[in-house]
Design a protein around this motif. Structure first.
Motif, short mmCIF file in Angstrom:
data_model
loop_
_atom_site.label_atom_id
_atom_site.label_comp_id
_atom_site.label_asym_id
_atom_site.label_seq_id
_atom_site.Cartn_x
_atom_site.Cartn_y
_atom_site.Cartn_z
N PHE A 83 1.95 -2.14 7.34
CA PHE A 83 2.83 -2.55 6.23
C PHE A 83 2.07 -3.43 5.24
O PHE A 83 2.09 -3.18 4.03
CB PHE A 83 4.04 -3.30 6.79
CG PHE A 83 4.94 -3.87 5.73
CD1 PHE A 83 6.00 -3.14 5.23
CD2 PHE A 83 4.73 -5.15 5.21
CE1 PHE A 83 6.82 -3.65 4.23
CE2 PHE A 83 5.55 -5.68 4.23
CZ PHE A 83 6.61 -4.92 3.73
N ILE A 84 1.39 -4.45 5.75
CA ILE A 84 0.68 -5.38 4.87
C ILE A 84 -0.47 -4.68 4.15
O ILE A 84 -0.67 -4.85 2.94
CB ILE A 84 0.16 -6.58 5.68
CG1 ILE A 84 1.34 -7.37 6.26
CG2 ILE A 84 -0.71 -7.48 4.83
CD1 ILE A 84 0.94 -8.42 7.26
N THR A 86 -0.87 -1.44 3.46
CA THR A 86 -0.38 -0.50 2.45
C THR A 86 0.20 -1.26 1.25
O THR A 86 0.04 -0.83 0.10
CB THR A 86 0.69 0.42 3.05
OG1 THR A 86 0.18 1.02 4.25
CG2 THR A 86 1.06 1.53 2.08
N PHE A 87 0.86 -2.36 1.52
CA PHE A 87 1.41 -3.18 0.43
C PHE A 87 0.29 -3.66 -0.49
O PHE A 87 0.38 -3.55 -1.73
CB PHE A 87 2.17 -4.37 1.00
CG PHE A 87 2.65 -5.34 -0.04
CD1 PHE A 87 3.89 -5.16 -0.65
CD2 PHE A 87 1.88 -6.43 -0.42
CE1 PHE A 87 4.33 -6.04 -1.62
CE2 PHE A 87 2.31 -7.31 -1.38
CZ PHE A 87 3.54 -7.13 -1.99
N GLN A 166 4.20 2.19 6.60
CA GLN A 166 3.43 2.45 5.38
C GLN A 166 4.35 2.70 4.18
O GLN A 166 4.11 2.18 3.09
CB GLN A 166 2.51 3.66 5.62
CG GLN A 166 1.42 3.40 6.63
CD GLN A 166 0.96 4.67 7.33
OE1 GLN A 166 1.48 5.76 7.07
NE2 GLN A 166 -0.01 4.54 8.21
N GLY A 169 5.90 -0.58 3.12
CA GLY A 169 4.93 -1.40 2.39
C GLY A 169 4.72 -0.91 0.98
O GLY A 169 4.64 -1.71 0.02
#
Length: 295
Positions: A83-84, A86-87, A166, A169
Motif C-alpha cells: 500500500f505504502i 504503491t502510494f 496496491q 494505495g
C-alpha cells in the motif's frame, strides 16, 4: 611364615641397593614404570559405564557460519508495504503529470514533458524498491503479483490481498494528488488512449510494454544472486524506457492499480478495459518467457 618374611626382607634390601646404586635418571624411570604399572587391587571403570557417561553429556551442536534465515513477514505487513509503496509511486507519477500539464497550459512548455514524467516514475521506483523490497518484494502492481503467483514466486493466496492493497494505495494517491494540486483538468491523470490511438492499438501497446517490464522483473527479482541495487535500477530503467515509448500513445499505465485509482478520482472510464486486461496478459507472457529461457 619365616620363609615369607625372609623373602620379603631380601626383596626390600635389593630395592634399596638398586636405589642407592642407580643414577637419578634411572631412579626416575623406575618410579615412572612403577606408577604406570596398575596395581592388582585397582578397579577399572566398565566400558558400558563410560558409554552411559558420554550419553549423559550431549555434545554441543555444530556451529554454522551461515546466518539464520529471517523470520517470515506476516501478510498484513506485506500488504501495508505494498500500500505504502504503491502510494508513493503513484503520487509521484500523477503529481509529475499534473505539473507538466499545468506548465504546458500556462505557456511554460511543460515540466519536462514525457521525459520528466518518465524520470519521476523511475526515481520513485528506485526509492520504493530500496524501502520495501525486503518486506513484500515491492510489486506495486497487480499484474506483477499475478504473474509472480502463477510462476511460484509468490504464494497464490497472497495475490488478491496484494492487488487490493496496491489498488487502495493508488486510489489514495490519486485523490490526494487531485485535492492538493487541483489540476484544471483532472482527466490528465487518467489512463486513456492518446494521440488518436484506438482501443485496439492501445491494447497492443500496453501488452507489449507490460511484457517488457515483467520480463525484466522476473529476470532480476527472482535471481537469488541479484543485489537490491540491481533490482531497483533494472526495474526503474524498464519503467522509464516504457514511459518514453508509450507516453504519447497510452499514458502508459502497465498497472491496473494505477488505472483504477485514477479512474475513481477523475471519473473517466473510457476504454478502461484495455488497461485492465492487457497488463495482466503481458505480465504473464513476460514472466513465462523468462521462465522458459532462464538457465
Amino acid at each position: 611364615m619365616a620363609d615369607h618374611h625372609t623373602k620379603t626382607s631380601g626383596e626390600d634390601q635389593r630395592q634399596v641397593a638398586i636405589s642407592l646404586c642407580s643414577t637419578p635418571s634411572e631412579r626416575s624411570l623406575a618410579a615412572g614404570a612403577a606408577a604406570a604399572t596398575p596395581r592388582s587391587s585397582s578397579k577399572l571403570a566398565p566400558l558400558d559405564s563410560l558409554q552411559k557417561l558420554m550419553l549423559k553429556s550431549p555434545l554441543s551442536p555444530p556451529v554454522s557460519d551461515e546466518p539464520a534465515p529471517p523470520p517470515p513477514v506476516p501478510l498484513p505487513k506485506k500488504m501495508a508495504a505494498e500500500f505504502i509503496g504503491t502510494f508513493i509511486l503513484m503520487f509521484t507519477v500523477l503529481s509529475a503529470i499534473i505539473a507538466d500539464a499545468d506548465a504546458a497550459q500556462h505557456g511554460g512548455g511543460g515540466a519536462g514533458g514525457v521525459l520528466g514524467v518518465a524520470a519521476a516514475g523511475g526515481l520513485a521506483v528506485v526509492a520504493v524498491v530500496f524501502a520495501v523490497v525486503d518486506i513484500s518484494g515491492s510489486h506495486l502492481n497487480p499484474a506483477v503479483s499475478l504473474a509472480m503467483g502463477l510462476f511460484g514466486h509468490l504464494p497464490r493466496g497472497h495475490v488478491l490481498p496484494y492487488a487490493a492493497a496496491q489498488t487502495a494505495g493508488s486510489t489514495a494517491a490519486a485523490f490526494l494528488a487531485k485535492g492538493l494540486l487541483r489540476p484544471p483538468d483532472p482527466g490528465v491523470m487518467a489512463s486513456v488512449p492518446l494521440g488518436g490511438a484506438g482501443a485496439g492499438e492501445a491494447f497492443v501497446v500496453e501488452l507489449v510494454l507490460t511484457f517488457v517490464l515483467v520480463f525484466v522483473i522476473a529476470a532480476v527479482a527472482t535471481d537469488p544472486t541479484s543485489s537490491k541495487e540491481a533490482v531497483a535500477v533494472s526495474i526503474a530503467a524498464a519503467i522509464m524506457m516504457n514511459a518514453l515509448v508509450g507516453g504519447s500513445l497510452t499514458g502508459p499505465s502497465m498497472n491496473p492499480a494505477r488505472t483504477v485509482g485514477a479512474a475513481l478520482a477523475t471519473g473517466r472510464y473510457k476504454d478502461i478495459w484495455v488497461y485492465l486486461v492487457a497488463p495482466p496478459l503481458g505480465a504473464i507472457a513476460g514472466a513465462g518467457t523468462y521462465t522458459l529461457i532462464k538457465p
